[in-house]
Design an enzyme around this catalytic site. Structure first.
Site, short mmCIF file in Angstrom:
data_model
loop_
_atom_site.label_atom_id
_atom_site.label_comp_id
_atom_site.label_asym_id
_atom_site.label_seq_id
_atom_site.Cartn_x
_atom_site.Cartn_y
_atom_site.Cartn_z
N LYS A 190 -9.87 -32.44 -25.56
CA LYS A 190 -10.84 -31.41 -25.17
C LYS A 190 -10.52 -30.11 -25.90
O LYS A 190 -9.34 -29.76 -26.08
CB LYS A 190 -10.74 -31.24 -23.65
CG LYS A 190 -11.73 -30.31 -23.00
CD LYS A 190 -11.53 -30.36 -21.49
CE LYS A 190 -12.47 -29.46 -20.72
NZ LYS A 190 -12.27 -29.62 -19.25
N SER A 226 -16.10 -30.76 -16.78
CA SER A 226 -16.30 -30.04 -18.02
C SER A 226 -15.78 -30.82 -19.23
O SER A 226 -16.03 -30.47 -20.37
CB SER A 226 -15.59 -28.67 -17.95
OG SER A 226 -14.19 -28.82 -17.74
N SER A 264 -13.09 -32.13 -13.25
CA SER A 264 -13.51 -32.36 -14.63
C SER A 264 -12.86 -33.57 -15.29
O SER A 264 -13.32 -34.01 -16.35
CB SER A 264 -13.20 -31.11 -15.47
OG SER A 264 -13.92 -30.00 -14.99
#
Length: 580
Positions: free
Chosen positions: A79, A153, A177
């Site tokens: 990420k 996310s 997330s």
């Protein structure tokens, strides 16, 4: 030759050891998929193929020199709020971008174990969101239906694994997330105990709560990665004579979004496990009260603390929804913060009392799923709803493991999450496999299903997909045929469709894109009777070398039908017709 089409770590490692699979071939396939799935908005930074192969050469040299590399040749992504040396860290905000000079600790650990980094993935900006749509780099699309959200996310990290561009990935988890994207994309999502994975090199959302999470295709794969990066002792499962004690939300505590099909799936899960284990329905009031503190309490101020200097100078560059959430930090005083801390301590006592009496709790990973346009029209309310079963976990110091357990009739994944006390990450994995066994879910496949390849009107974005979904079939992955096929235009003056024909070794064939669906064995005959002449059902060879049930076409049409193989896939041909 690789026989599995998702990138399971154990399958890759076995293939490398036996010589049936080369990591260079895996990397080449990944870059083909990256090109094919550009519209899914998965990436922020992708390394060049040459750079990735250079990593592999370095790992190969270490291996040949006798170094143990437990993740040798295993592709992964991170990420983009996690630092990678000499690659920009954006947190999905271009104005925030900086260039780190060293890897985050967890990234370095994985590289040292022989894993191969492919790139950095899209995310809800500053890790603020559960939807996967709050990014200037575009909304990340669901791996199973691009009209739907991927979850956030850690959206890009999840979808990269779900679509076979990585064997595992790193996300983060503050409010869910690392779990919501797993649930919505048919993955395992490990939200480890706080502090077990080093967060140095992570752009914080709420520093006191943030965990680096792991997405993988199987429970064993997730824990194989966890073993390489975990820095805390974990409790191993202790077999007892009595059955597992499992808490589930009681009827009054359950919340599901209408028309998503998740409620009956969860009921089926709880009914089944009740036949094997001791199941106790419990009130979720402690957990819902805790969850309110995360976005309706002073922990919002901690999000501001993470980026305050940047916010003061650059607030206009922040995604408007993210900015609206973070600016609420001004609503909370020091007094309010201490009151919230005292309240949380009381809620922890109630939570600990429950977990002292059970092994773990099972909840739906998400109460439902939305289309991307629905979230864009109502971004804050729908996001909040998605966190109904996730927001409380980190505040209460718990660990969690999301696992896939089925699909809706429309082919959308559904998952459950196991939650237990901090430090029981390994035990949670063993318990989850017991749940899989009770539900008769194999670790890597769906029992009673057969793979079916489709190249035309039955693909996910095509008009006849309903013929598959009505028979409880669900999309699995996208690949191509072996380079031994031609695609012809069937019935050009009527209902146009593609026909796949295998050519001889002496003829030059092409690779044609196909989607692989899983259809219940008992429904295959019902599907077969809907196939019109000159098409039929047979087997084709896909890129991996595996032979899959598929539409095939009678060869006589080649005498009068157009060869449209150069378009690679049916969608490209359709686009070309609209441009004429």
């Amino acid at each position: 030759m690789q026989k599995k089409n998702n990138l399971e770590i154990q399958v890759l490692l076995n293939g490398y050891i036996t010589g049936n699979l080369l990591p260079e071939d895996v990397i080449s396939t990944i870059f083909e998929k990256i090109e094919n799935y550009q519209s899914y908005n998965i990436w922020i930074t992708v390394l060049t193929k040459e750079s990735v192969l250079s990593q592999l050469e370095e790992a190969k040299t270490k291996l040949n020199n006798g170094k143990k590399l437990p993740l040798y040749g295993i592709p992964f992504v991170v990420k983009d709020n996690i630092d990678v040396a000499n690659l920009p860290t954006t947190a999905a905000c271009e104005a925030f971008t900086y260039m780190p000079t060293k890897n985050a600790v967890v990234v370095q650990q994985l590289l040292d174990a022989g894993a191969i980094l492919i790139g950095k993935t899209n995310m809800d900006q500053f890790a603020t969101g559960l939807v996967g749509t709050r990014s200037p780099y575009g909304a990340v699309k669901n791996a199973y239906n691009p009209a739907y959200i991927s979850g956030g996310s850690s959206s890009g990290s999840a979808v990269a694994v779900a679509l076979g561009m990585a064997a595992f990935s790193l996300g983060t988890d503050t409010a869910g997330s690392g779990r919501i994207p797993a649930g919505l994309n048919n993955l395992v999502g490990l939200k480890p105990s706080y502090g077990s994975i080093n967060t140095e090199g992570l752009v914080p959302a709420c520093k006191s709560l943030d965990c680096i999470s792991i997405f993988a295709n199987t429970i064993d794969d997730a824990h194989l990665v966890f073993d390489e990066v975990n820095s805390l002792p974990t409790s191993k499962i202790v077999q007892k004579g009595s059955p597992l004690k499992i808490a589930i939300p009681n009827t009054d505590s359950r919340h599901f979004e209408e028309k998503t099909g998740y409620e009956p799936l969860f009921t089926n899960v709880t009914d089944c496990i009740a036949e094997h284990f001791k199941v106790t329905p419990v009130s979720m009031s402690t957990f819902t009260e805790t969850a309110k503190l995360l976005y309706h309490g002073p922990w919002i101020a901690e999000r501001m603390a993470a980026i305050e200097d940047f916010y003061i100078e650059n607030s206009a560059s922040i995604h408007p929804v993210v900015r609206e959430i973070i600016q609420k930090a001004d609503n909370y005083s020091a007094v309010a913060t201490f009151k919230a801390i005292y309240k949380l301590e009381d809620l922890k006592v109630a939570s600990n009392t429950l977990f002292d009496s059970i092994d773990f709790m099972i909840v739906p990973t998400a109460p439902g799923i939305y289309k991307i346009d629905e979230v864009e029209n109502n971004p804050i309310t729908l996001n909040s709803t998605l966190g109904h079963y996730t927001n409380f976990v980190n505040l209460l110091g718990l660990c969690a493991l999301a696992i896939p357990v089925g699909f809706t009739p429309e082919g959308i994944p559904f998952g459950i999450t196991l939650i237990t006390k901090n430090g029981k990450d390994k035990a949670l994995g063993q318990w989850a496999k017991q749940i899989q066994k009770a539900l008769e879910i194999p670790p890597t496949a769906n029992k009673g299903y057969i793979d079916l390849a489709v190249a035309g009107l039955h693909k996910r974005n095509q008009p006849l997909v309903f013929q598959l979904t009505e028979l409880n079939a669900h999309y699995s992955y996208t690949t191509t045929t072996s380079p031994n096929y031609k695609m012809y235009l069937v019935d050009p003056n009527g209902k146009q469709k593609p026909g796949l024909i295998r050519v001889s070794k002496d003829s030059k064939g092409d690779k044609i894109e196909v989607e692989i669906w899983k259809i219940p064995v008992e429904n295959l005959g019902k599907f077969l009777v809907q196939i019109p002449h000159p098409l039929g059902l047979g087997k084709i060879e896909i890129l991996s070398g595996e032979w899959i049930q598929s539409f095939i076409c009678e060869e006589y049409i080649t005498a009068f039908s157009d060869d449209i193989s150069a378009f690679y896939c049916w969608e490209n041909f359709i686009k070309s017709q609209k441009l004429l």
